[in-house]
Write a protein that holds these residues in place. Structure first.
Motif, PDB file in Angstrom:
ATOM      1  N   PHE A 119      25.209  41.372  67.092  1.00  0.00           N
ATOM      2  CA  PHE A 119      26.409  40.840  66.459  1.00  0.00           C
ATOM      3  C   PHE A 119      26.244  39.367  66.087  1.00  0.00           C
ATOM      4  O   PHE A 119      27.013  38.851  65.291  1.00  0.00           O
ATOM      5  N   SER A 120      25.232  38.708  66.629  1.00  0.00           N
ATOM      6  CA  SER A 120      25.031  37.302  66.290  1.00  0.00           C
ATOM      7  C   SER A 120      24.147  37.107  65.058  1.00  0.00           C
ATOM      8  O   SER A 120      23.952  35.987  64.611  1.00  0.00           O
ATOM      9  N   SER A 121      23.641  38.209  64.486  1.00  0.00           N
ATOM     10  CA  SER A 121      22.851  38.068  63.263  1.00  0.00           C
ATOM     11  C   SER A 121      23.789  37.745  62.095  1.00  0.00           C
ATOM     12  O   SER A 121      24.925  38.209  62.052  1.00  0.00           O
ATOM     13  N   VAL A 180      33.558  39.102  59.717  1.00  0.00           N
ATOM     14  CA  VAL A 180      34.523  38.215  59.064  1.00  0.00           C
ATOM     15  C   VAL A 180      35.180  38.953  57.899  1.00  0.00           C
ATOM     16  O   VAL A 180      36.388  38.830  57.668  1.00  0.00           O
ATOM     17  N   GLY A 181      34.400  39.769  57.201  1.00  0.00           N
ATOM     18  CA  GLY A 181      34.935  40.563  56.093  1.00  0.00           C
ATOM     19  C   GLY A 181      36.019  41.534  56.510  1.00  0.00           C
ATOM     20  O   GLY A 181      36.924  41.837  55.734  1.00  0.00           O
ATOM     21  N   LEU A 182      35.948  42.036  57.734  1.00  0.00           N
ATOM     22  CA  LEU A 182      36.985  42.944  58.226  1.00  0.00           C
ATOM     23  C   LEU A 182      38.356  42.266  58.182  1.00  0.00           C
ATOM     24  O   LEU A 182      39.342  42.859  57.752  1.00  0.00           O
ATOM     25  N   TYR A 183      38.394  41.049  58.650  1.00  0.00           N
ATOM     26  CA  TYR A 183      39.671  40.331  58.720  1.00  0.00           C
ATOM     27  C   TYR A 183      40.203  39.973  57.344  1.00  0.00           C
ATOM     28  O   TYR A 183      41.414  39.880  57.150  1.00  0.00           O
ATOM     29  N   GLN A 193      35.027  32.425  66.673  1.00  0.00           N
ATOM     30  CA  GLN A 193      35.024  31.488  67.795  1.00  0.00           C
ATOM     31  C   GLN A 193      34.737  32.191  69.113  1.00  0.00           C
ATOM     32  O   GLN A 193      34.044  31.660  69.971  1.00  0.00           O
ATOM     33  N   ALA A 194      35.270  33.374  69.287  1.00  0.00           N
ATOM     34  CA  ALA A 194      35.013  34.145  70.510  1.00  0.00           C
ATOM     35  C   ALA A 194      33.742  34.977  70.368  1.00  0.00           C
ATOM     36  O   ALA A 194      33.339  35.644  71.312  1.00  0.00           O
ATOM     37  N   GLY A 195      33.139  34.970  69.188  1.00  0.00           N
ATOM     38  CA  GLY A 195      31.935  35.744  68.920  1.00  0.00           C
ATOM     39  C   GLY A 195      32.239  36.935  68.033  1.00  0.00           C
ATOM     40  O   GLY A 195      33.338  37.494  68.067  1.00  0.00           O
ATOM     41  N   ALA A 196      31.263  37.305  67.240  1.00  0.00           N
ATOM     42  CA  ALA A 196      31.440  38.416  66.297  1.00  0.00           C
ATOM     43  C   ALA A 196      31.698  39.733  67.032  1.00  0.00           C
ATOM     44  O   ALA A 196      32.479  40.561  66.581  1.00  0.00           O
ATOM     45  N   ARG A 197      31.042  39.910  68.152  1.00  0.00           N
ATOM     46  CA  ARG A 197      31.227  41.154  68.909  1.00  0.00           C
ATOM     47  C   ARG A 197      32.671  41.291  69.393  1.00  0.00           C
ATOM     48  O   ARG A 197      33.291  42.347  69.245  1.00  0.00           O
TER      49      ARG A 197
END
Length: 186
Positions: free
Chosen positions: A112-114, A122-125, A138-142
């Motif tokens: 998830f950090s790639s 980010v695209g989901l949101y 901020q809390a991480g992509a995962r």
């Protein structure tokens, strides 16, 4: 009832799934990134199937709308049944695409950090709101992916609970009579 309590009027079939949602995030936290993405797909499939079963007249026939492993068909069926909007369908498909990226690509180090996964998360949101959503990382992509996915599960249950289950015809003769008279009406 206190001012802070919430009265929930939920279909009895959906209540166990609703109660399960808060415990899913900690369980997903125990998995590898790939395991987390795969389990999110399974969880979404389960909640989508339960929502479809709630909406149709004969719940044990939900498999006709979505077979096991056919989440794309389930998303289309849910949209056709009026359970979800086109935007919700887009969000579900994008979430499943991230899952598929982990499932069908044998890249060592895929996480998830790639950058490509972070961009997809980010695209989901941005599906629901336009603007800069880099802050979701901020809390991480995962964590953002898990939160978004579990929110979709809640959305599916809420929409299914709002739908009035269609009643099956009393018998086949009644159904054929209705169809016959409808066909030959003036």
């Amino acid at each position: 009832m206190t001012e802070h309590s919430i009265q929930m009027d939920v279909a009895p079939e959906l209540l166990p799934l609703m109660k399960l949602i808060p415990s899913l995030a900690p369980e997903l936290g125990k998995e590898s990134d790939r395991g987390c993405a795969l389990l999110v797909g399974c969880i979404l499939e389960k909640y989508l199937r339960a929502s479809i079963a709630q909406a149709i007249a004969i719940p044990n026939k939900a498999s006709h709308f979505m077979g096991r492993g056919q989440i794309g068909k389930g998303i289309e069926s849910a949209e056709c049944l009026g359970l979800i909007s086109a935007v919700d369908a887009k969000a579900l498909k994008a979430t499943i695409q991230i899952r598929n990226d982990f499932a069908h690509v044998a890249e060592p180090g895929k996480s998830f950090s790639s950058p490509e996964v972070e961009k997809a998360v980010v695209g989901l949101y941005s599906i629901y709101r336009h603007g800069d959503h880099a802050a979701v990382l901020q809390a991480g992509a995962r964590q953002a992916y898990v939160s978004f996915s579990l929110s979709l599960c809640s959305l599916l249950l809420a929409r299914a609970d709002q739908i009035t289950r269609r009643a099956p015809p009393a018998d086949l003769k009644e159904l054929t009579d209705r169809m016959f008279f409808w066909w030959f009406r003036d």
